[in-house]
Scaffold this motif. Structure first.
Motif, PDB file in Angstrom:
ATOM      1  N   ALA A  82     -43.752  14.635  18.596  1.00  0.00           N
ATOM      2  CA  ALA A  82     -44.101  15.582  19.659  1.00  0.00           C
ATOM      3  C   ALA A  82     -43.690  14.979  20.995  1.00  0.00           C
ATOM      4  O   ALA A  82     -43.622  13.763  21.167  1.00  0.00           O
ATOM      5  CB  ALA A  82     -45.611  15.852  19.632  1.00  0.00           C
ATOM      6  N   LYS A 110     -41.007  27.930  13.910  1.00  0.00           N
ATOM      7  CA  LYS A 110     -41.257  26.513  14.205  1.00  0.00           C
ATOM      8  C   LYS A 110     -42.399  25.940  13.374  1.00  0.00           C
ATOM      9  O   LYS A 110     -42.282  24.847  12.812  1.00  0.00           O
ATOM     10  CB  LYS A 110     -41.567  26.335  15.697  1.00  0.00           C
ATOM     11  CG  LYS A 110     -41.885  24.894  16.099  1.00  0.00           C
ATOM     12  CD  LYS A 110     -42.008  24.750  17.596  1.00  0.00           C
ATOM     13  CE  LYS A 110     -42.497  23.347  17.992  1.00  0.00           C
ATOM     14  NZ  LYS A 110     -41.568  22.285  17.561  1.00  0.00           N
ATOM     15  N   TYR A 111     -43.505  26.673  13.262  1.00  0.00           N
ATOM     16  CA  TYR A 111     -44.703  26.094  12.667  1.00  0.00           C
ATOM     17  C   TYR A 111     -44.936  26.488  11.207  1.00  0.00           C
ATOM     18  O   TYR A 111     -45.751  25.854  10.540  1.00  0.00           O
ATOM     19  CB  TYR A 111     -45.930  26.457  13.511  1.00  0.00           C
ATOM     20  CG  TYR A 111     -45.851  25.879  14.903  1.00  0.00           C
ATOM     21  CD1 TYR A 111     -46.096  24.527  15.126  1.00  0.00           C
ATOM     22  CD2 TYR A 111     -45.486  26.676  15.980  1.00  0.00           C
ATOM     23  CE1 TYR A 111     -45.995  23.993  16.400  1.00  0.00           C
ATOM     24  CE2 TYR A 111     -45.388  26.136  17.261  1.00  0.00           C
ATOM     25  CZ  TYR A 111     -45.638  24.797  17.469  1.00  0.00           C
ATOM     26  OH  TYR A 111     -45.528  24.262  18.721  1.00  0.00           O
ATOM     27  N   TRP A 155     -49.211  22.139  19.324  1.00  0.00           N
ATOM     28  CA  TRP A 155     -48.795  22.118  17.926  1.00  0.00           C
ATOM     29  C   TRP A 155     -50.005  22.374  17.031  1.00  0.00           C
ATOM     30  O   TRP A 155     -49.964  23.206  16.111  1.00  0.00           O
ATOM     31  CB  TRP A 155     -48.170  20.753  17.642  1.00  0.00           C
ATOM     32  CG  TRP A 155     -47.505  20.565  16.321  1.00  0.00           C
ATOM     33  CD1 TRP A 155     -47.627  21.337  15.204  1.00  0.00           C
ATOM     34  CD2 TRP A 155     -46.600  19.509  15.971  1.00  0.00           C
ATOM     35  NE1 TRP A 155     -46.863  20.827  14.176  1.00  0.00           N
ATOM     36  CE2 TRP A 155     -46.225  19.710  14.622  1.00  0.00           C
ATOM     37  CE3 TRP A 155     -46.093  18.418  16.663  1.00  0.00           C
ATOM     38  CZ2 TRP A 155     -45.354  18.845  13.959  1.00  0.00           C
ATOM     39  CZ3 TRP A 155     -45.228  17.558  15.992  1.00  0.00           C
ATOM     40  CH2 TRP A 155     -44.854  17.769  14.665  1.00  0.00           C
ATOM     41  N   ASN A 184     -43.219  19.347   9.114  1.00  0.00           N
ATOM     42  CA  ASN A 184     -42.804  19.645  10.478  1.00  0.00           C
ATOM     43  C   ASN A 184     -42.533  18.362  11.252  1.00  0.00           C
ATOM     44  O   ASN A 184     -41.614  18.276  12.065  1.00  0.00           O
ATOM     45  CB  ASN A 184     -43.889  20.460  11.187  1.00  0.00           C
ATOM     46  CG  ASN A 184     -43.302  21.510  12.119  1.00  0.00           C
ATOM     47  OD1 ASN A 184     -42.122  21.497  12.410  1.00  0.00           O
ATOM     48  ND2 ASN A 184     -44.145  22.406  12.573  1.00  0.00           N
ATOM     49  N   ARG A 185     -43.329  17.337  10.964  1.00  0.00           N
ATOM     50  CA  ARG A 185     -43.143  16.045  11.624  1.00  0.00           C
ATOM     51  C   ARG A 185     -41.796  15.439  11.254  1.00  0.00           C
ATOM     52  O   ARG A 185     -41.117  14.836  12.080  1.00  0.00           O
ATOM     53  CB  ARG A 185     -44.281  15.112  11.202  1.00  0.00           C
ATOM     54  CG  ARG A 185     -44.268  13.745  11.869  1.00  0.00           C
ATOM     55  CD  ARG A 185     -45.485  12.957  11.423  1.00  0.00           C
ATOM     56  NE  ARG A 185     -45.470  12.720   9.990  1.00  0.00           N
ATOM     57  CZ  ARG A 185     -46.558  12.649   9.232  1.00  0.00           C
ATOM     58  NH1 ARG A 185     -47.735  12.818   9.753  1.00  0.00           N
ATOM     59  NH2 ARG A 185     -46.452  12.422   7.931  1.00  0.00           N
TER      60      ARG A 185
END
Length: 512
Positions: A454, A186-187, A463, A447-448
């Protein structure tokens, strides 16, 4: 190349060969033209008028497409003209090297027969060895933990059994390595949880996205002390970078997103040979007010390198409480103002300014990785005269150009932050720009894009916590999955809070 001995005597056959050769040459020329168009398109994307508006990740995508197309053309060329028919000239290719730690599965390909035609046995005189990279799609496995129970036949003193090992998710199915994999996907790899759930389902593992989210939330909670230690360590430095980037957050009451911000605090002393390890810490805040930067920096004293955002002015107000902070500003932002003017019109003054800034950057390239004292000496000898000339140039043109014109605005920006822009002449540890921290927030932006926003403020804070550790792993050459797995295991095994600094990424790197 045609061999004269192989040419037929028949005229019609000769004509057919010539026509075929001309057709092949035409196809080759068409392929060359296609390659040139691809290269031209990429140059336009990279250096064209809109170059500073295109996201760097789009450059990577464009390059991937071009390289893919070139590879296809090479394959087509080889199919038309097999390698055996051409002079053996190896094509330039960057295949890399295969790491030594990867397991090797050897296969030996023997000739069909090892008996010579004369009847004697053949013996090996050498071999050709080649290595190819193979991959097995991600495989899941099940760790079965058995805890036998023992009792004495001679008495009734009770049952003996080893205690159950501590788990990150009590009673849950994932190991710490599995949770670390979700975090890295994910990150670091920017795969939203619902996409990860789809990947797992292809292996026959049905995991709801909310289950993965619960794992991530638990991990973020357990990793928060490590994040706090990271922030504290960074603030003990005397030279840091800071920047902020948007963090859209869902606002359920309004039925839309609101704009929060990730504030990035970064350290990288490598360009001047500093011994402090590089790192970055993201802090989520619901706004962009300089008050948030002030809160984050409480306890820090020293030089902070930033862009020209007015919110940072709060840090140098005379009535501010807390240790003193000195602001160094960013020449890349100053250059960008002039670049905007130069690309939108014929502007010799802006172009002259860009040339002057370029000369300063050439000096910086030569002194990178030198000790701070050496950097400072060279700057005072070579850069200081250019800065003095630049100041004279700036003052002269500001008196001749309307302050409301685009060029006037650009020159006004440079003049406004002049003292902070020149601070690099007095301290060898200061960089000319804040690109260091801007590079650290690029993954946040990517990621955004993938996650869109979010879910809530707490989600954005989680996050920031995990992204900080993942991004700090990168400059310290730490593999994030191995680090997060080891760190989560240490935490659930009762790692002492008094020794939490031992779990920072650079300390993990020192152990492996």
């Amino acid at each position: 190349m045609l061999n004269m001995a192989d040419l037929p005597d028949d005229v019609a056959a000769l004509k057919a060969i010539v026509i075929a050769a001309e057709a092949r040459d035409q196809r080759k020329q068409e392929r060359i033209d296609r390659l040139e168009l691809l290269v031209a398109a990429f140059k336009q994307a990279m250096f064209g008028r809109k170059s500073e508006k295109i996201d760097p990740d789009q450059f990577e995508l464009a390059l991937e497409d071009i390289e893919t197309a070139i590879a296809a053309i090479h394959a087509e060329d080889e199919a038309l003209d097999p390698p055996k028919a051409r002079p053996t000239k190896p094509r330039n290719a960057n295949r890399g090297s295969l790491p030594k730690h990867l397991p090797r599965i050897e296969e030996v390909i023997e000739p069909e027969a090892t008996v010579c035609g004369c009847g004697g046995g053949l013996h090996q005189i050498g071999e050709d060895v080649s290595e190819r990279l193979d991959v097995i799609p991600a495989q899941f496995r099940v760790i079965v933990t058995r805890r036998p129970k023992y009792a004495c036949r001679s008495c009734s003193n009770g049952v003996v059994q080893a205690p159950a090992p501590a788990r990150l998710i009590p009673g849950g199915m994932p190991t710490e390595g599995t949770v670390a994999h979700v975090l890295v996907s994910k990150y670091a790899d920017h795969l939203p949880l619902y996409r990860q759930a789809q990947i797992y389902s292809r292996q026959g593992i049905d995991l709801d996205r909310s289950t993965l989210a619960a794992w991530v939330g638990k991990a973020a909670y357990e990793l928060k002390p490590v994040f706090n230690a990271l922030v504290a360590d960074l603030k003990r430095s005397t030279k840091l970078f800071m920047d902020e980037t948007r963090a859209p957050v869902l606002d359920p009451k309004a039925g839309k997103t609101k704009t929060g911000y990730f504030w990035a605090l970064a350290r990288d002393d490598r360009p001047w040979g500093g011994t402090a390890p590089p790192g970055v810490a993201f802090t989520y805040a619901p706004g962009r007010s300089g008050q948030y930067a002030d809160t984050i920096l409480q306890g820090f004293t020293g030089i902070l390198q930033v862009d020209g955002y007015a919110g940072y002015n709060r840090l140098i107000q005379p009535d501010r409480t807390g240790p003193a902070i000195q602001l160094a500003y960013c020449w890349a932002h100053a250059r960008r103002k002039l670049f905007e003017v130069a690309r939108n019109s014929t502007a010799p003054i802006a172009e002259d300014g860009l040339k002057r800034i370029s000369e300063l950057y050439k000096i910086e390239a030569e002194i990178r990785n030198l000790p701070s004292e050496a950097r400072l000496a060279i700057r005072q000898n070579q850069s200081a005269p250019k800065i003095a000339a630049f100041e004279t140039w700036l003052t002269h043109h500001r008196t001749r150009i309307s302050a409301k014109s685009p060029l006037g605005e650009a020159l006004k920006y440079i003049a406004k932050y002049w003292a902070g822009l020149c601070l690099f002449l007095a301290e060898g540890r200061i960089e000319m720009d804040s690109n260091t921290v801007e590079r650290t927030i690029r993954p946040i932006a990517l990621n955004r894009k993938n996650a869109l926003f979010a879910g809530h403020d707490a989600g954005a804070a989680n996050w920031a916590t995990i992204a900080s550790l993942v991004e700090t792993c990168k400059p310290n050459a730490v593999e994030p999955h191995a680090y997060l797995t080891a760190t989560l295991r240490a935490i659930v095994s009762g790692h002492k809070q008094s020794q939490i600094d031992d779990l920072l990424p650079w300390n993990y790197a020192a152990k492996v």
